[in-house]
Scaffold this active site. Structure first.
Site, PDB file in Angstrom:
ATOM      1  N   HIS A 186       0.815  -1.285   0.090  1.00  0.00           N
ATOM      2  CA  HIS A 186      -0.022  -0.204  -0.142  1.00  0.00           C
ATOM      3  C   HIS A 186       0.941   1.125   0.063  1.00  0.00           C
ATOM      4  O   HIS A 186       1.878   1.092   0.344  1.00  0.00           O
ATOM      5  CB  HIS A 186      -0.962   0.073   1.059  1.00  0.00           C
ATOM      6  CG  HIS A 186      -0.450  -0.137   2.474  1.00  0.00           C
ATOM      7  ND1 HIS A 186      -0.209  -1.343   3.374  1.00  0.00           N
ATOM      8  CD2 HIS A 186       0.130   0.986   3.210  1.00  0.00           C
ATOM      9  CE1 HIS A 186       0.586  -0.693   4.489  1.00  0.00           C
ATOM     10  NE2 HIS A 186       0.682   0.355   4.552  1.00  0.00           N
ATOM     11  N   HIS A 227       4.007   7.279   3.944  1.00  0.00           N
ATOM     12  CA  HIS A 227       5.004   5.819   3.620  1.00  0.00           C
ATOM     13  C   HIS A 227       4.507   5.093   2.463  1.00  0.00           C
ATOM     14  O   HIS A 227       3.268   5.060   2.150  1.00  0.00           O
ATOM     15  CB  HIS A 227       5.145   5.098   4.883  1.00  0.00           C
ATOM     16  CG  HIS A 227       4.021   4.387   5.632  1.00  0.00           C
ATOM     17  ND1 HIS A 227       2.973   5.116   6.413  1.00  0.00           N
ATOM     18  CD2 HIS A 227       3.377   3.295   5.360  1.00  0.00           C
ATOM     19  CE1 HIS A 227       2.135   4.141   6.810  1.00  0.00           C
ATOM     20  NE2 HIS A 227       2.365   2.880   5.913  1.00  0.00           N
ATOM     21  N   GLU A 258       7.687   0.972   5.408  1.00  0.00           N
ATOM     22  CA  GLU A 258       7.128  -0.130   5.934  1.00  0.00           C
ATOM     23  C   GLU A 258       7.328  -1.388   5.310  1.00  0.00           C
ATOM     24  O   GLU A 258       7.143  -1.574   4.108  1.00  0.00           O
ATOM     25  CB  GLU A 258       5.747   0.154   6.188  1.00  0.00           C
ATOM     26  CG  GLU A 258       4.816  -0.969   7.133  1.00  0.00           C
ATOM     27  CD  GLU A 258       3.434  -0.841   7.315  1.00  0.00           C
ATOM     28  OE1 GLU A 258       2.962   0.228   6.517  1.00  0.00           O
ATOM     29  OE2 GLU A 258       2.900  -1.125   7.953  1.00  0.00           O
TER      30      GLU A 258
HETATM   31 CO    CO Z   1       1.251   1.389   6.348  1.00  0.00          CO
END
Ligand code: CO
Length: 134
Positions: free
Chosen positions: A7, A79, A128
């Site tokens: 994502h 992020h 991440e």
């Molecule tokens: Co995230």
């Protein structure tokens, strides 16, 4: 080592407005709000055919998103999340190559282990990594 883009996360100043915009103007499939107190955020996932968008909104005192929104009042990309098969192995490899892993392994929004990597080590982008078993 990294696999799919899981994502892209966007910090938003008004979560209801952002959800309405993605569902309405952008015609996307918008999921429910999910509070993650351990991360200090409320998240909403938007399913796209090839990846997801994570809307991030501050939750509680000292949320990391509150500071981000102070610097970026209209919101912004926060992020990127890449999938890895083994979070412990990924963390060890990155540490051995001099990258800074921020904090310990936590359980992320999808119930999988996640770590975050210092943006100064990755071209100004907070990364991440999420463990997703193949
Ligand atoms: Co995230």
């Amino acid at each position: 080592m990294i696999g799919r883009l899981n994502h892209v996360a966007i910090a938003v100043p008004d979560l209801d407005a952002a959800m309405a915009q993605y569902a309405g103007a952008l015609g996307a499939s918008v999921g429910p709000k999910d509070d993650l107190p351990e991360h200090g955020v409320t998240v909403v996932f938007i399913e796209l055919p090839n990846t997801k968008i994570e809307l991030l909104y501050p939750l509680g005192e000292g949320s990391p998103i509150a500071g981000f929104l102070e610097k970026n009042p209209s919101g912004g990309i926060h992020h990127m999340c890449y999938e890895v098969e083994d979070i412990a192995a990924a963390s060890e490899k990155l540490t051995s190559e001099g990258a800074r892993v921020l904090g310990d392994v936590k359980i992320g929004a999808h119930g999988n282990p996640v770590i975050f990597l210092h943006p100064k080590d990755f071209n100004g982008c907070l990364i991440e990594l999420e463990e997703v078993k193949a």
